[in-house]
Scaffold this motif. Structure first.
Motif, short mmCIF file in Angstrom:
data_model
loop_
_atom_site.label_atom_id
_atom_site.label_comp_id
_atom_site.label_asym_id
_atom_site.label_seq_id
_atom_site.Cartn_x
_atom_site.Cartn_y
_atom_site.Cartn_z
N SER A 72 0.82 -1.22 0.00
CA SER A 72 0.00 0.00 0.00
C SER A 72 0.85 1.27 0.00
CB SER A 72 -0.94 0.02 1.21
OG SER A 72 -1.94 -0.95 1.06
N SER A 73 1.91 1.28 0.79
CA SER A 73 2.80 2.45 0.82
C SER A 73 3.46 2.67 -0.53
CB SER A 73 3.88 2.27 1.89
OG SER A 73 3.29 2.15 3.14
N PHE A 74 3.90 1.59 -1.16
CA PHE A 74 4.54 1.70 -2.46
C PHE A 74 3.53 2.20 -3.51
CE2 PHE A 74 6.38 0.17 -6.44
CZ PHE A 74 7.69 0.61 -6.29
N ILE A 75 2.31 1.70 -3.45
CA ILE A 75 1.26 2.13 -4.38
C ILE A 75 0.96 3.62 -4.20
CG2 ILE A 75 -1.23 1.94 -4.85
CD1 ILE A 75 -0.91 -1.10 -4.56
N GLU A 76 0.88 4.07 -2.96
CA GLU A 76 0.63 5.50 -2.71
C GLU A 76 1.70 6.37 -3.36
OE1 GLU A 76 0.09 6.21 1.49
OE2 GLU A 76 -1.43 4.63 1.60
N LEU A 77 2.95 5.98 -3.23
CA LEU A 77 4.03 6.73 -3.86
C LEU A 77 3.93 6.67 -5.39
CD1 LEU A 77 7.11 5.81 -1.66
CD2 LEU A 77 6.08 8.07 -1.95
N ALA A 78 3.60 5.50 -5.92
CA ALA A 78 3.49 5.33 -7.37
C ALA A 78 2.40 6.24 -7.93
CB ALA A 78 3.19 3.88 -7.71
N VAL A 79 1.30 6.36 -7.23
CA VAL A 79 0.21 7.23 -7.68
C VAL A 79 0.62 8.69 -7.54
CG1 VAL A 79 -2.15 7.97 -7.17
CG2 VAL A 79 -1.61 5.54 -7.23
#
Length: 130
Positions: A72-79
């Motif tokens: 989830s943390s990685f996805i937030e950064l990717a977005v």
């Protein structure tokens, strides 16, 4: 002690190509190792201000418990940074695990795809295509 022995076999390398970052992971066995790798990838992308990434995972165990490694943390950064991610792997089992991750990431708005070969992944990263 066993976890320490397993951790010592994991290796990763993050390099910069002209149009993208290449993040290679080898011998990953645990969800925690995946989290360490993704944190390193995110930090390097932010440091270099490059958000197109080829992630290559080889000789590793499939991991299906994605929240244990902080996806989830990685996805937030990717977005946040409008990242574009191409994912490669060397086994059918890993490809299945990655397809699951891709579905979750796409539902949250990440531009990510899995590929069977590196030239196709690089061509997609370098293109303006989604």
């Amino acid at each position: 002690a066993t976890d320490q022995a397993v951790r010592s076999t994991m290796r990763y390398q993050i390099t910069a190509a002209p149009a993208y970052m290449k993040a290679e992971l080898f011998n990953r066995q645990t969800a925690r190792e995946t989290g360490e790798f993704l944190s390193a990838v995110a930090a390097e992308c932010i440091r270099r201000r490059r958000y197109r990434v080829l992630i290559s995972v080889r000789s590793s165990k499939p991991i299906f418990t994605v929240e244990k490694y902080g996806l989830s943390s990685f996805i937030e950064l990717a977005v946040k940074y409008s990242g574009k991610f191409a994912i490669l792997t060397d086994s059918h089992e890993m490809r299945i695990a990655h397809e699951y991750v891709v579905v979750l990431a796409r539902l949250r708005g990440v531009n990510v795809r899995t590929f069977r070969d590196e030239p196709a992944a690089v061509a997609w990263l370098e293109s303006g295509d989604s």
